[in-house]
Design a protein around this motif. Structure first.
Motif, PDB file in Angstrom:
ATOM      1  N   ALA A   1      -8.666  -2.383   1.397  1.00 46.45           N
ATOM      2  CA  ALA A   1      -7.742  -3.103   2.276  1.00 46.45           C
ATOM      3  C   ALA A   1      -6.317  -2.575   2.153  1.00 46.45           C
ATOM      4  O   ALA A   1      -5.569  -2.542   3.126  1.00 46.45           O
ATOM      5  N   TYR A   2      -5.933  -2.164   0.958  1.00 46.32           N
ATOM      6  CA  TYR A   2      -4.570  -1.688   0.730  1.00 46.32           C
ATOM      7  C   TYR A   2      -4.486  -0.196   0.462  1.00 46.32           C
ATOM      8  O   TYR A   2      -3.424   0.397   0.614  1.00 46.32           O
ATOM      9  N   CYS A   3      -5.577   0.416   0.005  1.00 45.76           N
ATOM     10  CA  CYS A   3      -5.509   1.782  -0.523  1.00 45.76           C
ATOM     11  C   CYS A   3      -6.311   2.760   0.316  1.00 45.76           C
ATOM     12  O   CYS A   3      -7.340   2.415   0.890  1.00 45.76           O
ATOM     13  N   GLY A   4      -5.849   3.966   0.323  1.00 47.08           N
ATOM     14  CA  GLY A   4      -6.549   5.054   0.986  1.00 47.08           C
ATOM     15  C   GLY A   4      -6.456   6.311   0.143  1.00 47.08           C
ATOM     16  O   GLY A   4      -5.598   6.437  -0.724  1.00 47.08           O
ATOM     17  N   HIS A   5      -7.366   7.238   0.399  1.00 47.73           N
ATOM     18  CA  HIS A   5      -7.375   8.491  -0.354  1.00 47.73           C
ATOM     19  C   HIS A   5      -6.279   9.406   0.185  1.00 47.73           C
ATOM     20  O   HIS A   5      -6.301   9.809   1.345  1.00 47.73           O
ATOM     21  N   ASN A   6      -5.293   9.681  -0.652  1.00 47.02           N
ATOM     22  CA  ASN A   6      -4.154  10.515  -0.258  1.00 47.02           C
ATOM     23  C   ASN A   6      -3.821  11.428  -1.433  1.00 47.02           C
ATOM     24  O   ASN A   6      -3.043  11.063  -2.309  1.00 47.02           O
ATOM     25  N   PHE A   7      -4.408  12.623  -1.452  1.00 47.48           N
ATOM     26  CA  PHE A   7      -4.223  13.557  -2.559  1.00 47.48           C
ATOM     27  C   PHE A   7      -2.805  14.112  -2.577  1.00 47.48           C
ATOM     28  O   PHE A   7      -2.250  14.460  -1.538  1.00 47.48           O
ATOM     29  N   LYS A   8      -2.234  14.170  -3.764  1.00 49.27           N
ATOM     30  CA  LYS A   8      -0.954  14.842  -3.991  1.00 49.27           C
ATOM     31  C   LYS A   8      -1.134  15.816  -5.142  1.00 49.27           C
ATOM     32  O   LYS A   8      -1.942  15.584  -6.043  1.00 49.27           O
TER      33      LYS A   8
END
Length: 106
Positions: free
Chosen positions: A74-81
């Motif tokens: 609901a709050y998080c998504g996969h966002n690679f850094k």
């Protein structure tokens, strides 16, 4: 024809001469603290990426391996850094849950 005993293969080899593995040895090297400690330190050093609602507790940073996605979808998504060492570290806040965007199309 008389029965002739076949020579036994050397230890570690099957009857056909193939290599057989007797046991699996698992080792882990921990340089500085446990994996959980390193993960918690990573999240504490980047709170703006993991604390979505500003209450001081990380909402993101956990990976659900069974579903192959971030645990708090609901709050998080996969966002690679660059610098992320685990999938959990790539689970960051989605900016669309930011209160300033409520009531907008974003």
């Amino acid at each position: 024809a008389p029965w002739v005993q076949q020579p036994r293969p050397p230890p570690g080899l099957g009857r056909d001469g193939s290599l057989m593995q007797r046991a699996v040895v698992r080792t882990a090297v921990v340089v500085a603290g446990s994996e959980a400690d390193l993960h918690a330190d990573f999240i504490r050093t980047n709170p703006e990426d993991f604390d979505c609602n500003g209450d001081g507790e990380p909402d993101c940073g956990e990976w659900d391996y069974q579903l192959a996605r971030c645990a708090n979808r609901a709050y998080c998504g996969h966002n690679f850094k660059l610098g992320d060492l685990t999938l959990g570290q790539s689970c960051r806040c989605r900016r669309c849950n930011n209160p300033e965007f409520r009531g907008t199309a974003f």
